[in-house]
Design a protein around this motif. Structure first.
Motif, PDB file in Angstrom:
ATOM      1  N   SER A  80      10.940  -5.241  -1.436  1.00 19.52           N
ATOM      2  CA  SER A  80      10.884  -6.601  -0.909  1.00 19.52           C
ATOM      3  C   SER A  80      11.219  -7.598  -2.005  1.00 19.52           C
ATOM      4  N   ILE A  81      11.819  -8.694  -1.596  1.00 19.10           N
ATOM      5  CA  ILE A  81      12.159  -9.775  -2.508  1.00 19.10           C
ATOM      6  C   ILE A  81      11.404 -11.021  -2.069  1.00 19.10           C
ATOM      7  N   VAL A  82      10.626 -11.576  -2.968  1.00 19.12           N
ATOM      8  CA  VAL A  82       9.903 -12.813  -2.713  1.00 19.12           C
ATOM      9  C   VAL A  82      10.575 -13.912  -3.524  1.00 19.12           C
ATOM     10  N   CYS A  83      11.096 -14.912  -2.834  1.00 19.93           N
ATOM     11  CA  CYS A  83      11.818 -16.007  -3.484  1.00 19.93           C
ATOM     12  C   CYS A  83      11.000 -17.289  -3.340  1.00 19.93           C
ATOM     13  N   LYS A  84      10.643 -17.892  -4.459  1.00 17.92           N
ATOM     14  CA  LYS A  84       9.819 -19.102  -4.421  1.00 17.92           C
ATOM     15  C   LYS A  84      10.357 -20.162  -5.367  1.00 17.92           C
ATOM     16  N   ARG A  85      10.247 -21.407  -4.922  1.00 17.26           N
ATOM     17  CA  ARG A  85      10.490 -22.517  -5.846  1.00 17.26           C
ATOM     18  C   ARG A  85       9.437 -22.467  -6.948  1.00 17.26           C
ATOM     19  N   ALA A  86       9.805 -22.933  -8.109  1.00 16.48           N
ATOM     20  CA  ALA A  86       8.886 -22.886  -9.245  1.00 16.48           C
ATOM     21  C   ALA A  86       7.590 -23.641  -8.968  1.00 16.48           C
ATOM     22  N   SER A  87       7.670 -24.709  -8.182  1.00 10.30           N
ATOM     23  CA  SER A  87       6.477 -25.508  -7.880  1.00 10.30           C
ATOM     24  C   SER A  87       5.486 -24.755  -7.009  1.00 10.30           C
TER      25      SER A  87
ATOM     26  N   ALA B  89       0.819  -1.206   0.000  1.00  7.46           N
ATOM     27  CA  ALA B  89       0.000   0.000   0.000  1.00  7.46           C
ATOM     28  C   ALA B  89       0.857   1.263   0.000  1.00  7.46           C
ATOM     29  N   CYS B  90       2.127   1.139   0.388  1.00  5.58           N
ATOM     30  CA  CYS B  90       3.012   2.296   0.426  1.00  5.58           C
ATOM     31  C   CYS B  90       3.314   2.760  -0.995  1.00  5.58           C
ATOM     32  N   GLN B  91       3.190   4.035  -1.204  1.00  5.50           N
ATOM     33  CA  GLN B  91       3.495   4.580  -2.517  1.00  5.50           C
ATOM     34  C   GLN B  91       4.962   4.345  -2.846  1.00  5.50           C
ATOM     35  N   GLY B  92       5.217   3.797  -4.035  1.00  8.38           N
ATOM     36  CA  GLY B  92       6.579   3.575  -4.472  1.00  8.38           C
ATOM     37  C   GLY B  92       7.174   2.243  -4.062  1.00  8.38           C
ATOM     38  N   HIS B  93       6.445   1.435  -3.303  1.00  6.70           N
ATOM     39  CA  HIS B  93       6.984   0.131  -2.912  1.00  6.70           C
ATOM     40  C   HIS B  93       7.203  -0.739  -4.147  1.00  6.70           C
ATOM     41  N   LYS B  94       8.340  -1.421  -4.183  1.00  3.63           N
ATOM     42  CA  LYS B  94       8.663  -2.303  -5.298  1.00  3.63           C
ATOM     43  C   LYS B  94       8.867  -3.723  -4.787  1.00  3.63           C
ATOM     44  N   ARG B  95       8.316  -4.667  -5.526  1.00  2.00           N
ATOM     45  CA  ARG B  95       8.463  -6.074  -5.172  1.00  2.00           C
ATOM     46  C   ARG B  95       9.174  -6.808  -6.302  1.00  2.00           C
ATOM     47  N   LEU B  96      10.198  -7.550  -5.943  1.00  2.54           N
ATOM     48  CA  LEU B  96      10.950  -8.365  -6.889  1.00  2.54           C
ATOM     49  C   LEU B  96      10.624  -9.832  -6.641  1.00  2.54           C
ATOM     50  N   LEU B  97      10.193 -10.527  -7.676  1.00  2.69           N
ATOM     51  CA  LEU B  97       9.887 -11.951  -7.564  1.00  2.69           C
ATOM     52  C   LEU B  97      11.040 -12.762  -8.155  1.00  2.69           C
ATOM     53  N   LEU B  98      11.577 -13.673  -7.356  1.00  2.00           N
ATOM     54  CA  LEU B  98      12.643 -14.575  -7.804  1.00  2.00           C
ATOM     55  C   LEU B  98      12.060 -15.986  -7.812  1.00  2.00           C
ATOM     56  N   VAL B  99      11.987 -16.585  -8.995  1.00  2.00           N
ATOM     57  CA  VAL B  99      11.455 -17.939  -9.142  1.00  2.00           C
ATOM     58  C   VAL B  99      12.598 -18.849  -9.589  1.00  2.00           C
ATOM     59  N   TYR B 100      12.775 -19.966  -8.888  1.00  2.00           N
ATOM     60  CA  TYR B 100      13.885 -20.851  -9.233  1.00  2.00           C
ATOM     61  C   TYR B 100      13.489 -22.315  -9.119  1.00  2.00           C
ATOM     62  N   HIS B 101      14.249 -23.151  -9.803  1.00  2.00           N
ATOM     63  CA  HIS B 101      14.165 -24.596  -9.615  1.00  2.00           C
ATOM     64  C   HIS B 101      15.584 -25.133  -9.642  1.00  2.00           C
ATOM     65  N   SER B 102      15.876 -26.088  -8.786  1.00  2.00           N
ATOM     66  CA  SER B 102      17.210 -26.679  -8.742  1.00  2.00           C
ATOM     67  C   SER B 102      17.097 -28.173  -8.522  1.00  2.00           C
TER      68      SER B 102
END
Length: 203
Positions: A61-68, A17-30
């Motif tokens: 903020s950085i959200v890191c998730k497995r591809a599944s 809700a904060c003006q200007g907040h940026k979210r980066l999504l990192l999706v990975y599989h290993s």
């Protein structure tokens, strides 16, 4: 269960809700550990650049998730992306491909009425930045081309050439299935890519 990197496991509802907040999504599989280590380095690089730029924690903020575990909602809620996966049999790993398969079309908006000459479908991700890193044995270009094409369909904007990290091992069954370790040089390159994506997103 979602993995939120660097202590970012709290709810993002207030931050978003904060003006200007940026979210980066990192999706990975290993599969053998190399892409996971690359994803860790990508996240570290992005986090470090945000800190160097003096970005307050509540504004990035950085959200890191497995591809599944990643979903189309995760894609739509982010302003930038890092994708990291191994190449298997000259193609995207199955788990990463499945993420794109189930998310791709949900990221489009329909304009007009189907059948009308003016009907069109527009990607809701249009113009957002992304970076791509591939863990490979001796090649990596096959998986890179596939994901680049998918990101092109979403009309994402690349921040750098795809980073391909080749393990350099003779491609025997034993070597292919063995756990891998990311070299310091490759780790630095991953951090650089993550930092570049963060800088592009936050400027």
């Amino acid at each position: 269960k979602a993995i939120f990197c660097s202590g970012a496991s709290r709810s993002f509802s207030d931050e978003k809700a904060c003006q200007g907040h940026k979210r980066l999504l990192l999706v990975y599989h290993s599969r053998t550990g190399l892409a996971r280590q690359m994803a860790d380095a990508l996240e570290t690089g992005a986090r470090s650049v945000a800190e160097e730029m003096g970005i307050p924690p509540g504004m990035f903020s950085i959200v890191c998730k497995r591809a599944s575990e990643a979903t189309a909602a995760d894609v739509l809620q982010a302003e930038g992306y890092l994708f990291c996966a191994p190449e298997n049999l000259a193609s995207i790993s199955g788990e990463m491909k499945e993420f794109f398969d189930r998310s791709y079309y949900s990221c489009f908006e329909s304009l007009g009425t189907p059948g009308d000459t003016r009907y069109t479908e527009v990607p809701l991700t249009l113009g957002r930045p992304f970076g791509l890193a591939i863990a490979a044995g001796s090649d990596g270009t096959g998986a890179a081309r596939q994901i680049e094409r998918i990101c092109g369909g979403w009309r994402l904007q690349t921040v750098a050439d795809t980073l391909i990290v080749r393990n350099g091992l003779t491609q025997t069954k034993e070597n292919i299935l063995a756990e891998k370790t990311l070299s310091e040089e490759a780790e630095a390159r991953c951090k650089e890519l993550g930092g570049l994506l963060a800088a592009t997103l936050l400027l």
